[in-house]
Design a protein around this motif. Structure first.
Motif, short mmCIF file in Angstrom:
data_model
loop_
_atom_site.label_atom_id
_atom_site.label_comp_id
_atom_site.label_asym_id
_atom_site.label_seq_id
_atom_site.Cartn_x
_atom_site.Cartn_y
_atom_site.Cartn_z
N ILE A 7 -43.13 -3.74 9.25
CA ILE A 7 -43.05 -3.98 7.63
C ILE A 7 -43.96 -5.09 7.33
N LEU A 8 -44.79 -4.84 6.30
CA LEU A 8 -45.98 -5.75 6.17
C LEU A 8 -45.75 -6.14 4.59
N THR A 9 -46.05 -7.38 4.47
CA THR A 9 -46.29 -7.97 2.84
C THR A 9 -47.27 -8.81 3.04
N ILE A 10 -47.66 -9.39 1.94
CA ILE A 10 -48.90 -10.15 1.75
C ILE A 10 -48.48 -11.35 0.53
N LYS A 11 -48.62 -12.56 0.90
CA LYS A 11 -48.53 -13.63 -0.10
C LYS A 11 -49.83 -14.89 -0.15
N THR A 14 -49.96 -19.02 -5.68
CA THR A 14 -48.97 -19.76 -6.13
C THR A 14 -47.75 -18.70 -6.82
N LEU A 15 -48.20 -17.73 -6.78
CA LEU A 15 -47.20 -16.60 -7.83
C LEU A 15 -46.07 -16.26 -7.39
N TYR A 16 -45.91 -16.08 -6.10
CA TYR A 16 -44.77 -15.92 -5.05
C TYR A 16 -44.67 -17.18 -4.08
N SER A 17 -43.41 -17.06 -3.78
CA SER A 17 -43.01 -18.43 -2.81
C SER A 17 -42.57 -17.78 -1.59
N ALA A 18 -42.43 -18.81 -0.70
CA ALA A 18 -41.66 -18.34 0.75
C ALA A 18 -40.26 -17.99 0.44
N ALA A 19 -39.46 -18.26 -0.48
CA ALA A 19 -38.18 -17.80 -0.87
C ALA A 19 -38.26 -16.38 -1.17
N PHE A 41 -48.48 -11.48 5.93
CA PHE A 41 -49.99 -12.12 5.78
C PHE A 41 -50.18 -13.10 4.53
N THR A 42 -50.35 -14.50 4.90
CA THR A 42 -50.32 -15.49 4.00
C THR A 42 -51.22 -16.78 4.10
N ASP A 43 -51.49 -17.57 3.13
CA ASP A 43 -52.27 -18.68 3.31
C ASP A 43 -51.36 -19.79 3.40
N ASP A 44 -49.96 -19.60 3.35
CA ASP A 44 -49.28 -20.78 3.52
C ASP A 44 -48.05 -20.01 4.04
N MET A 45 -47.76 -20.49 5.58
CA MET A 45 -46.51 -20.02 6.04
C MET A 45 -45.31 -20.87 5.88
N HIS A 46 -45.59 -22.09 5.28
CA HIS A 46 -44.38 -23.12 5.04
C HIS A 46 -43.25 -22.54 4.51
N GLY A 47 -41.99 -22.58 5.01
CA GLY A 47 -40.85 -22.31 4.34
C GLY A 47 -40.41 -20.75 4.84
N PRO A 50 -37.60 -18.20 10.22
CA PRO A 50 -38.07 -17.86 11.77
C PRO A 50 -38.48 -16.45 12.45
N GLU A 51 -37.57 -15.68 11.80
CA GLU A 51 -37.50 -14.28 12.31
C GLU A 51 -38.84 -13.50 11.83
N ILE A 52 -39.64 -14.19 10.68
CA ILE A 52 -40.73 -13.66 9.91
C ILE A 52 -42.10 -14.06 10.61
N GLU A 53 -42.85 -13.05 11.01
CA GLU A 53 -44.07 -13.28 11.91
C GLU A 53 -44.97 -13.40 10.80
N ALA A 54 -45.56 -14.86 10.58
CA ALA A 54 -46.46 -15.20 9.89
C ALA A 54 -48.15 -14.99 10.44
N MET A 55 -49.06 -14.32 9.65
CA MET A 55 -50.27 -14.12 10.07
C MET A 55 -51.39 -14.41 9.01
N PRO A 56 -52.70 -14.89 9.35
CA PRO A 56 -53.51 -15.31 8.31
C PRO A 56 -53.87 -14.10 7.43
N LEU A 57 -54.25 -14.41 6.33
CA LEU A 57 -54.78 -13.46 5.14
C LEU A 57 -55.89 -12.67 5.85
N PRO A 58 -55.90 -11.24 5.83
CA PRO A 58 -57.17 -10.39 6.29
C PRO A 58 -58.24 -10.72 5.57
N GLU A 59 -59.19 -10.77 6.30
CA GLU A 59 -60.47 -11.36 5.54
C GLU A 59 -61.00 -10.06 4.82
#
Length: 259
Positions: A7-11, A14-19, A41-47, A50-59
């Protein structure tokens, strides 16, 4: 190809938050029994949970001098995305999962997307330009799509070949994406009714909304907020019009924020 789906999502921004990401993760966990990996995929993995895998935004891979990042979701089609291979279901953050997601993975084929017109009521005035009407009727809404990671890099390749021409010809990235998918014979749509519009499919039409509360159509699996009101407006109690009452949505609130 791995047997464990993604399951992939992207953030970003500031429009959407970690919540919002955590809430979507809980929805997926409730409605997808099979083992899977949830990746943001995100530019801010804070918050993030732990079960969510955070990866850098694809270039996107834009050439020097091109700084328009509005279409950065196309970066999901790059070769070697995050070192991943296999089948992935992409979900935007402004939707609500309300039923089993397994059918989205089990449907045979290598690419599926929402037909954008399925989320809206008929637009008869569009018929004055038949060619444009046919094209718009074919456009896929990229809020929910399934693909084989790395197998649709031609979409990103076509964009990078001339980004300025792409953004001049197409209003939004999902139009461009749909045109590329169609050209390669890969534009296929989810069964109508799996992904529904809150305003157009759940809220009773016109003044009937004063007699009945919003309800989930039979067979719906994901509720989207196409057009207005947006998801944040609905859950904040906004979005009412004199011709459209948004009544009791306790069922939707429970699905939106499962415990």
């Amino acid at each position: 190809m791995t047997d464990q789906p993604f399951i992939l999502t992207i953030k970003w921004g500031t429009l959407y938050s970690a919540a919002d990401v955590n809430r979507l993760h809980r929805q997926v966990r409730r409605h997808l029994a099979r083992s899977h990996r949830f990746i943001c995929f995100t530019d801010d993995m804070h918050g993030l949970d732990p079960e969510i895998e955070a990866m850098p935004l694809p270039e996107l891979g834009l050439a020097k001098g091109h700084a328009d990042l509005r279409w950065r979701k196309l970066g999901l089609f790059q070769r070697g995305l995050g070192g991943l291979t296999g089948r992935a279901l992409f979900l935007d953050l402004d939707l609500v999962v309300v039923d089993d997601l397994s059918p989205f993975f089990d449907l045979p084929g290598n690419f599926y997307i929402i037909r954008d017109d399925d989320l809206f009521r008929a637009k008869p005035l569009r018929r004055v330009n038949p060619a444009r009407d046919r094209f718009l009727h074919s456009v896929g809404n990229s809020s929910v799509f399934r693909f084989e990671i790395g197998q649709h890099a031609y979409i990103l390749d076509a964009y990078l070949a001339d980004p300025s021409a792409a953004t001049a010809r197409y209003e939004i990235s999902q139009q461009f994406q749909s045109a590329q998918l169609a050209a390669h014979g890969n534009l296929h749509y989810w069964p109508k009714g799996w992904c529904v519009s809150f305003k157009n499919d759940c809220v009773p039409r016109h003044l009937s909304s004063y007699l009945r509360d919003p309800a989930l159509p039979q067979g719906a699996k994901i509720v989207l907020f196409a057009g207005a009101p947006k998801m944040e407006d609905v859950f904040a109690g906004r979005g009412h019009k004199w011709y459209r009452r948004i009544g009791n949505i306790d069922w939707l609130r429970r699905a939106w924020d499962p415990t």
